[in-house]
Design a protein around this motif. Structure first.
Motif, PDB file in Angstrom:
ATOM      1  N   ARG A 133       0.830  -1.349   0.076  1.00 40.56           N
ATOM      2  CA  ARG A 133      -0.174  -0.090  -0.415  1.00 40.56           C
ATOM      3  C   ARG A 133       0.941   1.107   0.177  1.00 40.56           C
ATOM      4  O   ARG A 133       0.577   1.966  -0.673  1.00 40.56           O
ATOM      5  N   ALA A 134       2.215   1.078   0.815  1.00 38.28           N
ATOM      6  CA  ALA A 134       2.555   2.682   1.093  1.00 38.28           C
ATOM      7  C   ALA A 134       3.591   2.814  -0.656  1.00 38.28           C
ATOM      8  O   ALA A 134       3.731   3.636  -1.042  1.00 38.28           O
ATOM      9  N   GLU A 135       4.007   1.505  -0.935  1.00 38.24           N
ATOM     10  CA  GLU A 135       4.615   1.984  -2.486  1.00 38.24           C
ATOM     11  C   GLU A 135       4.005   2.252  -3.587  1.00 38.24           C
ATOM     12  O   GLU A 135       4.309   2.556  -4.393  1.00 38.24           O
ATOM     13  N   GLU A 136       2.612   1.303  -3.470  1.00 40.31           N
ATOM     14  CA  GLU A 136       1.261   2.212  -4.275  1.00 40.31           C
ATOM     15  C   GLU A 136       0.847   3.154  -4.008  1.00 40.31           C
ATOM     16  O   GLU A 136       0.996   4.465  -5.151  1.00 40.31           O
ATOM     17  N   ASP A 137       1.232   3.904  -3.444  1.00 36.54           N
ATOM     18  CA  ASP A 137       1.033   5.480  -3.190  1.00 36.54           C
ATOM     19  C   ASP A 137       2.291   6.238  -3.494  1.00 36.54           C
ATOM     20  O   ASP A 137       1.848   7.320  -3.940  1.00 36.54           O
ATOM     21  N   GLY A 138       2.954   5.919  -3.031  1.00 32.73           N
ATOM     22  CA  GLY A 138       4.598   6.648  -3.973  1.00 32.73           C
ATOM     23  C   GLY A 138       4.279   6.507  -5.023  1.00 32.73           C
ATOM     24  O   GLY A 138       4.783   7.468  -5.700  1.00 32.73           O
ATOM     25  N   PHE A 139       4.207   5.151  -5.488  1.00 34.69           N
ATOM     26  CA  PHE A 139       4.141   5.380  -7.247  1.00 34.69           C
ATOM     27  C   PHE A 139       3.128   6.324  -7.718  1.00 34.69           C
ATOM     28  O   PHE A 139       3.246   7.302  -8.709  1.00 34.69           O
ATOM     29  N   GLN A 140       2.185   6.641  -7.407  1.00 34.79           N
ATOM     30  CA  GLN A 140       0.865   7.089  -7.656  1.00 34.79           C
ATOM     31  C   GLN A 140       1.766   8.645  -7.526  1.00 34.79           C
ATOM     32  O   GLN A 140       1.315   9.697  -8.821  1.00 34.79           O
ATOM     33  N   LYS A 141       2.325   8.884  -6.557  1.00 35.09           N
ATOM     34  CA  LYS A 141       3.021  10.410  -6.113  1.00 35.09           C
ATOM     35  C   LYS A 141       4.275  10.713  -7.094  1.00 35.09           C
ATOM     36  O   LYS A 141       4.080  11.963  -8.294  1.00 35.09           O
ATOM     37  N   LEU A 142       5.089   9.747  -7.342  1.00 35.91           N
ATOM     38  CA  LEU A 142       5.701  10.182  -8.422  1.00 35.91           C
ATOM     39  C   LEU A 142       4.795  10.091  -9.446  1.00 35.91           C
ATOM     40  O   LEU A 142       5.350  10.889 -10.432  1.00 35.91           O
TER      41      LEU A 142
END
Length: 64
Positions: free
Chosen positions: A19-28
């Motif tokens: 979940r944390a990595e997916e959120d970071g990916f969306q922000k990127l």
């Protein structure tokens, strides 16, 4: 994150990390769409990490 580190995590920890990595990916992706980010390879690395996490989660589910 190395594969050995991913394999050492439990399913709950893997889900939290995913979940944390997916959120970071969306922000990127949003940041890159607005103005090009300094290192676009981070997007590719994030996608690969998400795939590795999903693969390990599925492997642990099948091993039960």
């Amino acid at each position: 994150m190395k594969n050995s580190e991913i394999k050492a995590l439990e399913i709950e920890e893997l889900n939290e990390k995913l979940r944390a990595e997916e959120d970071g990916f969306q922000k990127l992706k949003f940041a890159h769409a607005i103005s090009p980010i300094e290192n676009p390879m981070k997007i590719r690395e994030a996608k690969k990490l998400i795939a590795r996490l999903k693969t390990e989660i599925r492997a642990k589910e099948l091993a039960k």
